[in-house]
Design a protein around this motif. Structure first.
Motif, PDB file in Angstrom:
ATOM      1  N   VAL A 192       1.496  14.516  -4.555  1.00 43.39           N
ATOM      2  CA  VAL A 192       2.909  14.161  -4.404  1.00 43.39           C
ATOM      3  C   VAL A 192       3.730  15.417  -4.160  1.00 43.39           C
TER       4      VAL A 192
ATOM      5  N   ARG B 119      -2.586   6.558   6.033  1.00 48.47           N
ATOM      6  CA  ARG B 119      -3.079   5.283   6.591  1.00 48.47           C
ATOM      7  C   ARG B 119      -3.405   5.419   8.074  1.00 48.47           C
TER       8      ARG B 119
ATOM      9  N   ASN C 281       3.972   0.026  -6.073  1.00 49.82           N
ATOM     10  CA  ASN C 281       2.589  -0.473  -6.001  1.00 49.82           C
ATOM     11  C   ASN C 281       1.903  -0.323  -7.356  1.00 49.82           C
TER      12      ASN C 281
ATOM     13  N   TRP D 189      14.744   2.198  -6.107  1.00 49.17           N
ATOM     14  CA  TRP D 189      13.872   3.215  -6.705  1.00 49.17           C
ATOM     15  C   TRP D 189      14.558   4.562  -6.761  1.00 49.17           C
TER      16      TRP D 189
ATOM     17  N   ALA E  29       0.814  -1.213   0.000  1.00 48.83           N
ATOM     18  CA  ALA E  29       0.000   0.000   0.000  1.00 48.83           C
ATOM     19  C   ALA E  29       0.852   1.270   0.000  1.00 48.83           C
ATOM     20  N   VAL E  30       2.022   1.235   0.585  1.00 45.48           N
ATOM     21  CA  VAL E  30       2.814   2.458   0.672  1.00 45.48           C
ATOM     22  C   VAL E  30       4.104   2.368  -0.154  1.00 45.48           C
TER      23      VAL E  30
ATOM     24  N   VAL F 280       2.342   9.099   1.497  1.00 48.86           N
ATOM     25  CA  VAL F 280       1.580   7.882   1.223  1.00 48.86           C
ATOM     26  C   VAL F 280       1.421   7.029   2.489  1.00 48.86           C
ATOM     27  N   ILE F 281       2.398   7.097   3.369  1.00 43.36           N
ATOM     28  CA  ILE F 281       2.310   6.283   4.597  1.00 43.36           C
ATOM     29  C   ILE F 281       1.314   6.902   5.584  1.00 43.36           C
TER      30      ILE F 281
ATOM     31  N   LYS G  54      16.682  10.566   5.184  1.00 40.24           N
ATOM     32  CA  LYS G  54      15.894   9.626   5.993  1.00 40.24           C
ATOM     33  C   LYS G  54      15.396  10.333   7.250  1.00 40.24           C
TER      34      LYS G  54
ATOM     35  N   ALA H 213       7.726  10.008  -7.077  1.00 44.60           N
ATOM     36  CA  ALA H 213       6.906   9.890  -5.872  1.00 44.60           C
ATOM     37  C   ALA H 213       6.150   8.570  -5.937  1.00 44.60           C
ATOM     38  N   GLN H 214       5.516   8.263  -4.814  1.00 44.06           N
ATOM     39  CA  GLN H 214       4.751   7.031  -4.724  1.00 44.06           C
ATOM     40  C   GLN H 214       3.761   6.918  -5.874  1.00 44.06           C
ATOM     41  N   GLY H 215       3.739   5.744  -6.488  1.00 41.96           N
ATOM     42  CA  GLY H 215       2.787   5.507  -7.568  1.00 41.96           C
ATOM     43  C   GLY H 215       3.275   6.039  -8.909  1.00 41.96           C
ATOM     44  N   GLN H 216       4.385   6.801  -8.897  1.00 40.95           N
ATOM     45  CA  GLN H 216       4.879   7.350 -10.162  1.00 40.95           C
ATOM     46  C   GLN H 216       5.985   6.489 -10.760  1.00 40.95           C
TER      47      GLN H 216
ATOM     48  N   TYR I 105      12.474   7.163   3.917  1.00 42.35           N
ATOM     49  CA  TYR I 105      12.822   8.342   3.129  1.00 42.35           C
ATOM     50  C   TYR I 105      11.658   9.327   3.185  1.00 42.35           C
TER      51      TYR I 105
ATOM     52  N   LYS J  26      14.762   8.594  -6.433  1.00 42.08           N
ATOM     53  CA  LYS J  26      14.243   9.629  -5.526  1.00 42.08           C
ATOM     54  C   LYS J  26      13.349  10.646  -6.233  1.00 42.08           C
TER      55      LYS J  26
ATOM     56  N   ASP K  22      20.963  12.011   4.371  1.00 37.18           N
ATOM     57  CA  ASP K  22      20.502  11.203   3.238  1.00 37.18           C
ATOM     58  C   ASP K  22      19.024  11.428   2.925  1.00 37.18           C
TER      59      ASP K  22
ATOM     60  N   ARG L  33      12.331  -4.648   0.798  1.00 37.40           N
ATOM     61  CA  ARG L  33      11.539  -5.101  -0.348  1.00 37.40           C
ATOM     62  C   ARG L  33      12.332  -5.986  -1.299  1.00 37.40           C
TER      63      ARG L  33
ATOM     64  N   VAL M  58      17.393   0.830   5.057  1.00 33.60           N
ATOM     65  CA  VAL M  58      17.070   1.635   3.879  1.00 33.60           C
ATOM     66  C   VAL M  58      18.313   2.479   3.619  1.00 33.60           C
ATOM     67  N   ASP M  59      18.945   2.285   2.468  1.00 35.32           N
ATOM     68  CA  ASP M  59      20.141   3.066   2.156  1.00 35.32           C
ATOM     69  C   ASP M  59      19.757   4.167   1.161  1.00 35.32           C
ATOM     70  N   ALA M  60      19.691   5.401   1.657  1.00 33.81           N
ATOM     71  CA  ALA M  60      19.298   6.521   0.804  1.00 33.81           C
ATOM     72  C   ALA M  60      20.494   7.438   0.560  1.00 33.81           C
TER      73      ALA M  60
ATOM     74  N   ASP N 104      16.005  -0.174  -0.688  1.00 35.42           N
ATOM     75  CA  ASP N 104      15.265  -0.520   0.521  1.00 35.42           C
ATOM     76  C   ASP N 104      15.286  -2.039   0.655  1.00 35.42           C
TER      77      ASP N 104
ATOM     78  N   MET O  95      -3.732   8.544  -4.287  1.00 34.62           N
ATOM     79  CA  MET O  95      -2.306   8.476  -4.572  1.00 34.62           C
ATOM     80  C   MET O  95      -1.751   9.740  -5.231  1.00 34.62           C
TER      81      MET O  95
ATOM     82  N   GLY P 174      13.525   6.405   9.805  1.00 38.05           N
ATOM     83  CA  GLY P 174      14.372   5.621   8.913  1.00 38.05           C
ATOM     84  C   GLY P 174      13.820   5.527   7.496  1.00 38.05           C
TER      85      GLY P 174
END
Ligand code: SF4
Ligand code: FES
Lengths: 235, 475
Positions: free
Chosen positions: B169, B60, A106, A208, A101-102, B56-57, B392, A213-216, B50, A210, B390, A147, A134-136, A144, B166, B48
């Protein structure tokens, strides 16, 4: 190359000798679930989704790394195989922390598609809830590990197509992890060329970009397949 | 040590809340406490991640006001990125935010509160629900359901999803609005406007028929806090903060939401996971304030649209120069906001920029910290993020409306309890009123969204030794 006769799911076929079972099946439009296989990259037989039954062999064999042989009788789909494929998929989900979901991927994720394909309804195994990093640290990308399903496509595309070999694998079992350079933050890598190939081939939302955005996030593995083909032509 | 009456919704799986009414030795109500036993831990487990994942989180957290979380979150991200979004993106966000408000307010009224009002507080709990309303007045029942659906459909037509959308953004929006969808939204407007006016008429009739009850119902006086636009008008998306005193004097004006920690302080309490907030310069309990629909209408100077403005003037007249404090007027306030929402959506749908495809700008992390603020249906909502080099998250803070209302909610329950609970006997109808006082705040717990029937409740009456001397249960 010479042609040989084999049987797939009770149908006779003439196929090239030296091909893998997966290649032969693909040529004849027989779809076998797969995850670690990626056209043009060396196969490693890691995910075990493409297992097939071969008459006379008690063991199931991965079709991506097993070559066709004359008069081989292959079965790509059976109740037994479906059961194994479903179980493997459930194990992917239970091993790390997949929260669709997040997730950036997705709706555009091969692991989600696989779950639908194998008819996964729920996960029968207890989740491990491993703590994953998570390595950003890279300026453009994120890895991440929550996943990651350890298909190692990223490792191979980086090594075999880009020639950089930034990615590698450490540890064994459920502690196995993808590492950058000698297990240092990705942002400090001396080998990474920031080419983005690993991001495009990653089947999940593990790698992914940076700027998405989510869903893009729409990954383009076909671009990498085309690139591999084009590079072959130039050779 | 006096007796304790415990109202405890036990059978719900999530959103647990219970009410304790404390009786003193003479059997009089001495205190009332609203407990929230639910611990979600979003602030902790998002550490932790990003920062751009938060829009999006965080929605919820809630299924009823997810858009507000997205908007506060995305604004915090945009502050980290130091980015301005295109005008069309802001218009679309405002439309979605209004749509959510309409849905949320419609749910609060038609599904949760109207059954008590229209069917009677003491009517049979088995039919005291939206279906009971649909039976008694089929047209109104259907209209109520469709009003809520309108809000959801607007979201769906812009972003493809009804609830956890969604498209919002960092930098703007993912999807542009199509001509067909704009038309479909415009086609709904006359019907929902009519429903809103019908409901307002109904409420006014109720007010007239039950003047005593309405005016005495949990009529606590408190300060009110809300966002206002630059011109002093009603504002949900941006703007500054105004705080008015119980007598209507402006205590603080044009406070910058980004400085919220300088003027809002939290006080964790031992009996609840819900923190209590107060206005820092005045301390606790003097600094207790309310947020939400009633407060918003008490702090602003005017509405942005004509029909809402007309109602707003009537609403403010109720206070005779002071803020409108009565908890019963939350319903009226919500409908004025619904009216404004519909009118504003119509205006924005007719804006020539609304169909533009210039909807997103791009940037990366340009500073470590971001704060985002907007008005959720239940009141001002802040998101505050701190990031490591980073990007995070290493510190996350949410300041949620229900927490800001918590101290006043306790006061309201106490007030109702004092009026209706006497001695060691408690009647079903009195319980409804305690519960109704909580529902007025529309607290964001899933117990308050129990759409069918009543909150399952258990009341235990305990003596000073802690023995249960009476138990009443329903649900
Ligand atoms: S990061 Fe992606 S491509 Fe690499 S191993 Fe994990 S899942 Fe496969
Ligand atoms: S695709 Fe053959 S083992 Fe993974």
């Amino acid at each position: 190359m010479s042609k040989i006769s084999i049987t797939i799911n009770d149908e006779p076929y003439k196929v090239e000798s030296g091909q893998t079972i997966m290649e032969a099946c693909k040529e004849h439009n027989i779809k076998i679930p797969s995850m670690c296989h990626f056209d043009g990259l060396t196969d490693v037989g890691a995910c075990r989704l493409c297992l097939v039954e071969i008459e006379g062999q008690s063991k199931l064999l991965p079709s991506c790394t097993t070559q066709v042989e004359p008069n081989q009788k292959i079965r790509t789909h059976s109740d037994r195989l479906s059961g194994h494929r479903q179980m493997i998929t459930e194990l992917f989900f239970s091993e790390r922390n997949h929260v669709c979901a997040v997730c950036v991927a997705n709706g555009n994720c091969e692991l989600q598609d696989l779950a639908t394909e194998v008819g996964m309804k729920h996960v029968r195994f207890p989740y491990l809830f491993q703590e994953c990093e998570v390595d950003a640290s890279h300026a453009m990308f994120v890895i991440d590990h929550n996943r990651c399903i350890m298909c190692t496509r990223c490792v191979r595309v980086c090594s075999e197509v880009e020639g950089a070999h930034n990615w590698d694998v450490k540890n064994r079992g459920y502690k196995v992890r993808i590492i950058s350079d000698f297990d240092t933050p990705w942002g400090e890598s001396e080998s990474c060329t920031s080419c983005r190939k690993c991001v495009e081939v990653c089947p999940t939302g593990s790698l992914w970009s940076k700027d998405k955005a989510q869903g893009q996030s729409k990954k383009n593995p076909q671009m990498i397949k085309d690139l591999i083909e084009k590079r072959k032509v130039n050779l | 040590m006096g007796k304790e009456i415990l109202i405890h919704p036990v059978t719900r799986i999530e959103g647990h809340a219970k009410i304790t009414i404390q009786l003193d030795d003479s059997g009089q109500v001495s205190d009332a406490i609203f407990h929230v036993n639910e611990f979600r831990g979003f602030e902790k487990f998002c550490e932790g991640r990003y920062y751009t994942e938060m829009p999006v989180i965080t929605p919820r957290i809630c299924g009823i006001c997810p858009v507000s979380h997205t908007i506060s979150s995305v604004k915090a991200c945009e502050m980290i990125q130091q980015i301005k979004i295109p005008r069309t993106a802001e218009l679309l966000r405002r439309v979605i935010q209004q749509a959510q408000l309409i849905s949320s307010h419609a749910l609060s009224f038609f599904h949760l509160s109207a059954p008590d009002l229209l069917l009677g507080w003491d009517s049979d709990p088995a039919t005291r629900n939206i279906f009971g309303i649909a039976e008694k007045d089929p047209d109104l029942g259907v209209r109520g359901i469709r009003l809520r659906k309108f809000g959801q459909e607007v979201s769906e037509r812009i972003t493809g999803k009804k609830i956890h959308i969604m498209g919002i953004v960092p930098g703007g929006m993912s999807y542009a609005l199509t001509k067909e969808n704009r038309q479909a939204i415009l086609d709904w407007i006359p019907e929902v406007l009519e429903t809103t006016h019908m409901s307002i008429d109904l409420l006014k009739k109720y007010h007239a028929d039950h003047t005593d009850m309405v005016n005495s119902f949990a009529n606590i006086e408190s300060m009110h806090m809300g966002l206002i636009a630059d011109d002093g008008s009603h504002e949900l998306y941006d703007g500054r903060i105004r705080l008015v005193a119980a007598n209507g004097d402006i205590v603080a004006d044009r406070l910058n939401p980004l400085d919220y920690h300088q003027f809002i302080q939290e006080k964790p309490v031992s009996w609840s996971y819900l923190k209590s907030f107060f206005y820092k310069p005045m301390g606790y309990p003097d600094g207790i304030y309310r947020v939400g629909p009633l407060s918003r209408l008490n702090v602003i100077d005017r509405m942005k649209t004509p029909q809402a403005q007309k109602e707003f003037e009537e609403f403010r007249a109720l206070g005779q120069g002071r803020p409108v404090h009565g908890n019963f007027y939350y319903h009226y306030a919500r409908f004025i906001e619904i009216l404004a929402g519909i009118e504003e959506i119509e205006q924005m749908m007719k804006d020539p920029d609304i169909l533009s495809t210039d909807i997103q700008t791009h940037a990366s992390r340009n500073q470590p910290e971001g704060i985002g603020c907007c008005e959720a249906p239940r009141g001002i909502l802040f998101h505050h993020y701190k990031t490591d080099p980073d990007g995070k998250l290493n510190q996350i803070d949410f300041l949620i409306a229900t927490g800001q209302n918590n101290p006043s909610m306790n006061q309201a329950i106490l007030d109702v309890a004092r009026q209706y609970v006497k001695g060691d006997h408690i009647e079903e109808g009195a319980l409804n009123r305690v519960e109704g006082a909580i529902r007025c705040f529309d607290p964001c717990l899933s117990c308050s969204t129990h759409a069918l029937g009543d909150m399952p409740i258990r009341i235990e009456l305990k003596n000073s030794q802690g023995e249960v001397i009476q138990r009443i249960a329903r649900g």
